[in-house]
Design a protein around this motif. Sequence first.
Motif, PDB file in Angstrom:
ATOM      1  N   ASP A 202      22.768  87.166  19.542  1.00 47.43           N
ATOM      2  CA  ASP A 202      23.244  85.909  19.687  1.00 47.43           C
ATOM      3  C   ASP A 202      22.755  86.036  21.402  1.00 47.43           C
ATOM      4  OD1 ASP A 202      24.518  83.499  19.618  1.00 47.43           O
ATOM      5  OD2 ASP A 202      26.438  83.734  19.662  1.00 47.43           O
ATOM      6  N   LEU A 203      21.925  85.523  21.572  1.00 45.27           N
ATOM      7  CA  LEU A 203      21.972  85.156  22.697  1.00 45.27           C
ATOM      8  C   LEU A 203      22.587  83.729  23.324  1.00 45.27           C
ATOM      9  CD1 LEU A 203      18.017  85.703  22.929  1.00 45.27           C
ATOM     10  CD2 LEU A 203      19.136  86.783  23.499  1.00 45.27           C
ATOM     11  N   GLU A 204      22.206  82.733  22.447  1.00 43.84           N
ATOM     12  CA  GLU A 204      23.567  81.685  23.168  1.00 43.84           C
ATOM     13  C   GLU A 204      24.370  81.688  23.500  1.00 43.84           C
ATOM     14  OE1 GLU A 204      21.863  78.824  24.409  1.00 43.84           O
ATOM     15  OE2 GLU A 204      19.432  80.038  23.495  1.00 43.84           O
ATOM     16  N   GLY A 205      25.408  82.815  22.595  1.00 43.93           N
ATOM     17  CA  GLY A 205      26.279  83.004  23.138  1.00 43.93           C
ATOM     18  C   GLY A 205      26.536  83.230  24.498  1.00 43.93           C
ATOM     19  N   LEU A 206      25.649  84.738  25.287  1.00 40.73           N
ATOM     20  CA  LEU A 206      26.073  84.700  26.421  1.00 40.73           C
ATOM     21  C   LEU A 206      26.078  83.815  27.392  1.00 40.73           C
ATOM     22  CD1 LEU A 206      22.477  87.196  26.084  1.00 40.73           C
ATOM     23  CD2 LEU A 206      25.019  88.291  26.008  1.00 40.73           C
ATOM     24  N   GLN A 207      26.043  82.581  27.076  1.00 43.33           N
ATOM     25  CA  GLN A 207      26.373  81.701  27.857  1.00 43.33           C
ATOM     26  C   GLN A 207      27.144  81.727  28.687  1.00 43.33           C
ATOM     27  OE1 GLN A 207      23.951  79.964  28.947  1.00 43.33           O
ATOM     28  NE2 GLN A 207      21.822  78.699  27.927  1.00 43.33           N
ATOM     29  N   SER A 208      28.444  81.892  28.093  1.00 42.39           N
ATOM     30  CA  SER A 208      29.492  81.822  28.514  1.00 42.39           C
ATOM     31  C   SER A 208      30.056  82.864  28.913  1.00 42.39           C
ATOM     32  CB  SER A 208      30.216  80.587  27.035  1.00 42.39           C
ATOM     33  OG  SER A 208      30.309  82.199  26.150  1.00 42.39           O
ATOM     34  N   LEU A 209      29.639  84.220  29.501  1.00 42.41           N
ATOM     35  CA  LEU A 209      29.843  84.985  30.088  1.00 42.41           C
ATOM     36  C   LEU A 209      29.865  84.448  31.396  1.00 42.41           C
ATOM     37  CD1 LEU A 209      28.729  87.529  26.901  1.00 42.41           C
ATOM     38  CD2 LEU A 209      30.924  86.442  27.525  1.00 42.41           C
ATOM     39  N   SER A 210      29.994  85.906  31.821  1.00 37.05           N
ATOM     40  CA  SER A 210      29.588  85.967  33.716  1.00 37.05           C
ATOM     41  C   SER A 210      28.152  87.178  33.897  1.00 37.05           C
ATOM     42  CB  SER A 210      30.736  86.408  34.131  1.00 37.05           C
ATOM     43  OG  SER A 210      30.934  88.244  33.785  1.00 37.05           O
ATOM     44  N   ASP A 211      27.548  86.393  35.171  1.00 35.46           N
ATOM     45  CA  ASP A 211      26.539  87.222  34.920  1.00 35.46           C
ATOM     46  C   ASP A 211      26.973  88.684  34.699  1.00 35.46           C
ATOM     47  OD1 ASP A 211      25.944  84.794  36.378  1.00 35.46           O
ATOM     48  OD2 ASP A 211      26.006  85.507  38.346  1.00 35.46           O
ATOM     49  N   ARG A 212      28.198  89.062  35.051  1.00 34.36           N
ATOM     50  CA  ARG A 212      28.174  90.607  35.279  1.00 34.36           C
ATOM     51  C   ARG A 212      28.392  91.361  33.260  1.00 34.36           C
ATOM     52  NH1 ARG A 212      32.873  93.366  34.411  1.00 34.36           N
ATOM     53  NH2 ARG A 212      33.737  91.577  34.348  1.00 34.36           N
ATOM     54  N   GLN A 213      28.643  90.146  33.493  1.00 32.63           N
ATOM     55  CA  GLN A 213      29.002  90.563  31.552  1.00 32.63           C
ATOM     56  C   GLN A 213      27.869  90.132  31.316  1.00 32.63           C
ATOM     57  OE1 GLN A 213      32.098  87.297  31.325  1.00 32.63           O
ATOM     58  NE2 GLN A 213      33.690  89.001  30.646  1.00 32.63           N
ATOM     59  N   VAL A 214      26.976  89.625  31.180  1.00 33.75           N
ATOM     60  CA  VAL A 214      25.395  89.429  30.184  1.00 33.75           C
ATOM     61  C   VAL A 214      24.695  90.441  30.197  1.00 33.75           C
ATOM     62  CG1 VAL A 214      23.228  88.185  30.530  1.00 33.75           C
ATOM     63  CG2 VAL A 214      25.573  86.979  30.547  1.00 33.75           C
ATOM     64  N   VAL A 215      25.102  91.270  31.970  1.00 32.72           N
ATOM     65  CA  VAL A 215      24.668  92.213  32.207  1.00 32.72           C
ATOM     66  C   VAL A 215      24.676  93.192  31.367  1.00 32.72           C
ATOM     67  CG1 VAL A 215      23.684  93.638  33.727  1.00 32.72           C
ATOM     68  CG2 VAL A 215      23.577  91.496  34.581  1.00 32.72           C
ATOM     69  N   GLU A 216      26.367  93.446  31.331  1.00 32.98           N
ATOM     70  CA  GLU A 216      26.364  94.782  30.361  1.00 32.98           C
ATOM     71  C   GLU A 216      26.017  94.229  29.078  1.00 32.98           C
ATOM     72  OE1 GLU A 216      30.430  93.908  31.108  1.00 32.98           O
ATOM     73  OE2 GLU A 216      30.824  95.340  33.285  1.00 32.98           O
ATOM     74  N   LYS A 217      26.407  93.869  28.547  1.00 43.79           N
ATOM     75  CA  LYS A 217      25.885  93.684  26.987  1.00 43.79           C
ATOM     76  C   LYS A 217      23.663  93.593  26.794  1.00 43.79           C
ATOM     77  CE  LYS A 217      29.203  90.500  24.745  1.00 43.79           C
ATOM     78  NZ  LYS A 217      29.759  91.589  24.295  1.00 43.79           N
TER      79      LYS A 217
END
Length: 294
Positions: A202-217
């Motif tokens: 779910d790429l759009e779901g990444l929008q709500s995450l912090s930069d660090r969380q996006v990178v980790e996922k």
Amino acid sequence: MVDIGLKPVEPYSFVATTRRLVRSEKALYRVRDGQFLRVLRIQGRPIPVEIGWESGQVRVQTTVELGTREREILARLIRRMFSLDVDLGPFYEHMKKESPLAPIIEERKGLHFVLDPSLYECLIKTVISQQLNLSFAGRLVYRLVELAGETIRYGDEELPVFPTPEQVARLDYEDLQKLQFNRRKAEYVIDLSRQVADGELDLEGLQSLSDRQVVEKLVALRGVGRWTAECLLLFGMGRPDLLPAADIGVRNAVKKAFELDGQPTEAEVREWGEGWTPWRSYVTFYLWDYLTEG
């Protein structure tokens, strides 16, 4: 005829901002008489649009009939893509004390990011670009679009449409290998597309995450490293405080700007970058532009 005028937050330079489109986005943009033509998906429907600059506004036109909701979505999408609501005034003030970067930034006043219209497009283009020069990466993107996408007739133009995850998911690895993709990259592009198409990613779901969380996922996915994740944050989401310090272009630009004898290490760039917070994305972007144009 749909004709929408969108005023940006000043300072804004449409010429500087669209320079990268002319230079490296030839697969999906056509340039005609100062107008940029490309196809955008509005509620799943491919819509060919013309994007230009007139009387201090970004002007968006299409001959396709759009409903009120579609017009609103198109206007919001263009505002996001062309960073029309990003106020760079605080960035310029912050960087005035950063010699020798200050004059490099001042020369590019009004330069903004142009974001990809979807996170899927950004991810696939970035994966394709891994460890390739811009020219060859652009050719591979064009070949993928030509193979898996479609075209839309607009006036005298046949405009390419970036394929959907479902369209790419139907390909076999060998289809891309025939286009000069190596086997591993063919697998990355198709497997990621299948994950998006199947709802696993779910790429759009990444929008709500912090930069660090996006990178980790993202780095947990096969074919996605830190550089790819950071580029998605930059060119897909427009996050303002990213520093892809491992990028060769960034390190070469720092070497040139600071007149260093050798290329700085990733750690050294990150140390310098502490003083650029919270605008490290824009310093990175201006350094890339400086390396290319300077």
